[in-house]
Design a protein around this motif. Sequence first.
Motif, short mmCIF file in Angstrom:
data_model
loop_
_atom_site.label_atom_id
_atom_site.label_comp_id
_atom_site.label_asym_id
_atom_site.label_seq_id
_atom_site.Cartn_x
_atom_site.Cartn_y
_atom_site.Cartn_z
N LEU A 1 21.44 19.38 21.48
CA LEU A 1 21.47 19.93 20.19
C LEU A 1 22.06 19.02 19.12
O LEU A 1 21.37 18.58 18.01
CB LEU A 1 22.26 21.42 20.12
CG LEU A 1 22.28 21.94 18.86
CD1 LEU A 1 20.85 22.72 18.60
CD2 LEU A 1 23.39 22.96 18.87
N MET B 1 21.87 26.94 18.25
CA MET B 1 22.81 26.78 17.17
C MET B 1 22.95 28.17 16.15
O MET B 1 23.94 28.76 15.99
CB MET B 1 22.49 25.64 16.37
CG MET B 1 23.04 25.58 15.14
SD MET B 1 22.93 23.96 14.48
CE MET B 1 24.11 24.01 13.16
N ILE B 2 21.68 28.53 15.90
CA ILE B 2 21.86 29.68 14.95
C ILE B 2 22.20 31.16 15.37
O ILE B 2 23.10 31.63 15.02
CB ILE B 2 20.38 29.83 14.26
CG1 ILE B 2 20.02 28.68 13.59
CG2 ILE B 2 20.23 31.07 13.47
CD1 ILE B 2 18.72 28.72 12.87
N LEU B 3 21.56 31.30 16.71
CA LEU B 3 22.19 32.53 17.43
C LEU B 3 23.66 32.34 17.89
O LEU B 3 24.30 33.39 17.76
CB LEU B 3 21.32 32.35 18.73
CG LEU B 3 20.74 33.88 19.38
CD1 LEU B 3 19.89 34.62 18.17
CD2 LEU B 3 19.78 33.79 20.37
N PRO B 4 24.19 31.31 18.40
CA PRO B 4 25.40 31.11 18.71
C PRO B 4 26.39 31.49 17.45
O PRO B 4 27.35 32.04 17.74
CB PRO B 4 25.68 29.81 19.20
CG PRO B 4 24.36 29.48 19.70
CD PRO B 4 23.27 30.20 19.05
N ILE B 5 25.86 30.82 16.33
CA ILE B 5 26.85 31.01 15.15
C ILE B 5 26.84 32.33 14.68
O ILE B 5 27.95 32.89 14.29
CB ILE B 5 26.44 29.96 13.99
CG1 ILE B 5 26.90 28.64 14.64
CG2 ILE B 5 27.21 30.22 12.92
CD1 ILE B 5 26.58 27.41 13.66
N PHE C 1 30.77 30.76 23.15
CA PHE C 1 30.74 31.97 23.31
C PHE C 1 29.41 32.42 23.91
O PHE C 1 29.13 33.20 25.05
CB PHE C 1 30.87 32.99 22.17
CG PHE C 1 31.94 32.73 21.52
CD1 PHE C 1 33.34 32.21 22.05
CD2 PHE C 1 32.07 32.78 19.98
CE1 PHE C 1 34.35 32.12 21.35
CE2 PHE C 1 33.36 32.77 19.33
CZ PHE C 1 34.47 32.43 20.16
N PHE C 2 28.39 31.66 23.41
CA PHE C 2 26.89 31.96 23.64
C PHE C 2 26.64 31.43 25.18
O PHE C 2 26.09 32.29 25.96
CB PHE C 2 25.97 31.14 22.73
CG PHE C 2 24.45 31.41 23.05
CD1 PHE C 2 23.84 32.36 22.86
CD2 PHE C 2 23.82 30.50 23.91
CE1 PHE C 2 22.44 32.99 22.95
CE2 PHE C 2 22.46 30.74 23.81
CZ PHE C 2 21.88 31.73 23.55
N LEU D 1 32.36 24.49 14.37
CA LEU D 1 31.42 25.74 14.18
C LEU D 1 30.44 25.91 15.27
O LEU D 1 30.63 27.06 16.03
CB LEU D 1 30.80 25.63 12.84
CG LEU D 1 30.82 27.25 12.05
CD1 LEU D 1 32.24 27.56 11.90
CD2 LEU D 1 30.16 27.04 10.89
N THR D 2 29.70 24.83 15.28
CA THR D 2 28.56 24.90 16.50
C THR D 2 29.03 24.99 17.91
O THR D 2 28.80 25.88 18.66
CB THR D 2 27.95 23.60 16.19
OG1 THR D 2 27.36 23.34 14.92
CG2 THR D 2 26.42 23.85 17.17
N LEU E 1 19.80 20.50 10.85
CA LEU E 1 20.98 21.50 10.73
C LEU E 1 22.23 21.15 11.62
O LEU E 1 23.49 21.18 11.12
CB LEU E 1 20.65 22.73 10.90
CG LEU E 1 20.97 24.20 10.32
CD1 LEU E 1 21.02 23.58 8.72
CD2 LEU E 1 20.01 25.28 10.58
N VAL F 1 17.97 28.79 19.40
CA VAL F 1 18.61 29.62 20.57
C VAL F 1 20.18 28.85 20.65
O VAL F 1 21.01 29.55 20.95
CB VAL F 1 18.06 29.10 21.76
CG1 VAL F 1 18.64 29.61 22.78
CG2 VAL F 1 16.57 29.85 21.47
N GLY G 1 30.47 28.63 18.39
CA GLY G 1 29.37 29.46 18.55
C GLY G 1 29.05 29.33 20.02
O GLY G 1 28.72 30.16 20.96
N LEU G 2 28.71 28.00 20.33
CA LEU G 2 28.08 27.70 21.72
C LEU G 2 28.91 28.21 23.09
O LEU G 2 28.58 28.33 24.02
CB LEU G 2 27.96 26.21 21.91
CG LEU G 2 26.35 25.77 21.61
CD1 LEU G 2 26.11 24.08 21.67
CD2 LEU G 2 25.39 26.34 22.50
#
Lengths: 354, 270, 284
Positions: B149, C22-26, B129-130, B122-123, B114, C20, B126-127
Amino acid sequence: MATVEVRDLRKRYHNFLALDGVSLKAESGQLVTLLGPSGCGKSTTLRCLAGFLEPNGGEITVEGVSILSTPANRRGFGVVFQNYALFPHMTVAENIGYGLKLQKVSKSELTTRVNEVMDLVRLGGLGDRLPREVSGGQQQRVALARALVLKPKLLLLDEPLANLDARLRDEVRWLIRDLQQQSGITAFYVTHDQSEAMAMSDMVAVMKAGRVAQFATPREIYQKPTERYVADFTGEANFLPCTDVTPHGEGHYSIAAAGTTLDLDGVPGIAAGAPAELLLRPEALELTAPEAGTFRGIVTKSAFLGSALHCEITLPDDSVLKLSAEPNTPVTKGDTVGIAIDRSHAWLMPEVAP
Amino acid sequence: MSGATSAFSHQGPVNIAFGALIVLLYVFLMAPLVMIVGASFTGGLLIDFPPQGLSLKWYFEFFERRDLVDGLLMSLRIGAITAVVTMTVAMMAALAGQVLSGRLSGWFQLGMTLPLLVPELLTAVGLLFFLYKIELGKTVVGLQMGHILMSFPYAYVSIAAAMRQVPASLEEASASLGATGWQTFRLVILPLVMPGLAMGGIFAFINSFDLYTISLLLKPLGGNTLPLALFDFLTYEFKPTAAAAATLSILLSILGVAIVQKLVGLQRAF
Amino acid sequence: MRLPNPRLLLAIPAIALIFVFMILPITNMAEMSFRTTGTKDPFGEDYTLAHYLRIFGDTYYWGVLLRSLLTAATVTVLCLLVSYPIAWHMSKAKGMKAVFLYACIASPLMTGVLVRNFGWMIVAALNGPLNETLMALGIIERPLRLLFTQGLVILALVHVFVPFMVLPINNALRNISPTLIEASTAMGATRRDVFRDIILPLSFPGIYPGVILVYVLAVAAFVTPALLGGQMVSYMPTLIIGELTGTFQWPFGSALAIVLSLSTVVVVAIFTALTAKLMERSKA
């Protein structure tokens, strides 16, 4: 060495019932063959015995003790795989010694035992080669030696000859049988080749769609099959539909077939008037003068095969009999001939749904 | 295919034109790399063409630039950790994937790759913010996780391909000879998948070494990876020092290609 | 019924990593796109549709989105045109020649995008090798300004993605049985017929993943437009990164990223639907 019993073994894959109640028994020192076409469940049974598959039901016992909860690596069975499964990165000697090494056997004993078994299977001098550097027949013997060196309670062979050419197959077949008998190891042998099964086994289980169709000696399987499927799978066979089945005591019948009445033996328990088939192996049939035989028919095919003359004869009711005649028999297509039958080779079977 | 080609061999001019096209396309493919290597040895400046004289001065200048050398060291460190972690995790995942079959196995493969299939941007967003949320924003650990990752699929694909070459019957044979699962792994599987495992590590390392977008978004305070440092350098100074740094990067990838060829052969790797 | 194989437990670290990090952050990012703009933090507490409404209401963003999608499409088509002959040539090579060609494809693939783009900066410099060659050939009279143009961005992107297209097509071509070509030749097909009727359709299982991968990656490519495009032309990725790292508009940046992703998915879905029949037939 060990009596092995399989009782009512069941295995299901999703919606497919691979084993539907398989029961078998190998007495100590016997070689039992599982014979059948691909998909009949013979390999599945073997893999359950080896511990590679967990059955959904049933029982497997060795000397009366269940082994189902014992993992494959603690069953102490020798397995010979169809593709041999030799470790490509280990030499022939390392492959054979692998199991001993895991048992932490001393180095000197390991060498002695490996050399012993290599002599036994005639691999002397090849110990330092890699599996890919020896011939197919030799690879097969390495696989055998690797299993035998651990003195297993039970030897499991999964189509061990399938990848060998015809000439080698014969040689290795006798080697396997000799070694098995010498060491007295109980063995299960999976094959789809009926002649292999006949030649090697003490007992044969003919399998059909996840069940055992017949479990008996090779002789019984061939001469006294319980149903057409078994007769068909174990060699050339002619079948004639019968009428007027009349039992005369246990396993004796009189019947009418192709316009003649016959007295003969058959599968016990066929009811009077029940649908039945007459099994005539080609060697039960002999060509005669037209008026001398039990049946009379017209030769519709004849082929010279060297050692024999293969003929097909069509009877008046359109059923066809195949037989092997002496190669110099003077018949050609279109001749009318008679056929004599050797009643001791004729056999009556109930008609069952295929 | 040679038989079919010979059936048409009378069409000479077509073949010559095709050959010329292929040469042109390979020139297109290799030109930027060759130019960089060439420019790094120039005695003059980047904008001079053809290069003026031969010199190693830009390499010396590179090693005197703290920002670039720090970037290089950081990239090497993050790459090494990425390689070790992804090799371990991917090896475990490949062992697990081996027992799946049919559709489930397909989904598993897809899931494991993935990070390769979803755009890095995109990743990375997302990362960003996370990591901020779990208070790892702007830290080396956060950046390291991003690299692990993004590089994981490369390690996984190589190792899983090597695992597929090991027939299941070898494991069964090993078990039937008395080996425990761990013994089978150590004595049978690991030696057989070693080349694929090493290749996975190399791919993961090189991928980590090259990552840009994710590093830009996750970069720790006061730390730069080599690509980030190089980008900044290029924005302000267009000097052959950059070519020297880039040449080192190209050397690394050529070294990687050579090792992969030695380990498993390029044809099987790609 | 039966317990699942305990070996599956070994997948836990990998699944955890991807879930944790990749899917969660997206998923998180999707949520972020509905947040209000923050005053102190990069995002606010409440939820709003304002960011999406702003994007759809402003022709500027429509323009940038359209440019991104079209540029990626151009890159994909050019990439296919460049890659197919290379893959064809490669699929016929054997032995050391094949190794060399694979190395020529693999080396750029394993060299960072930034480094390769930098190579183009040198090639396309005002008095760089490209201009010098073109002038020497008499095609142009004075050097062209190539740097910081859309053309160079496209060229560099094609260069970046060629290996992604060559490798799957090469694999597909290698899987075509030579007997098929012999059979069609025996039936009277010319070289052109063989290519159009046999090779092209049967290589589609390689073209399809190549096209999808290149398109998806090209839409979201950031480094190349940032380095070679200069400030003149905007693409979605440069816009998004600008919102996130420049002005710290996390919710708005997220909304832009979501819009870009969804439009990419739509394009891929349309392409898949259009080629479904061809794919079904040419599958091995």
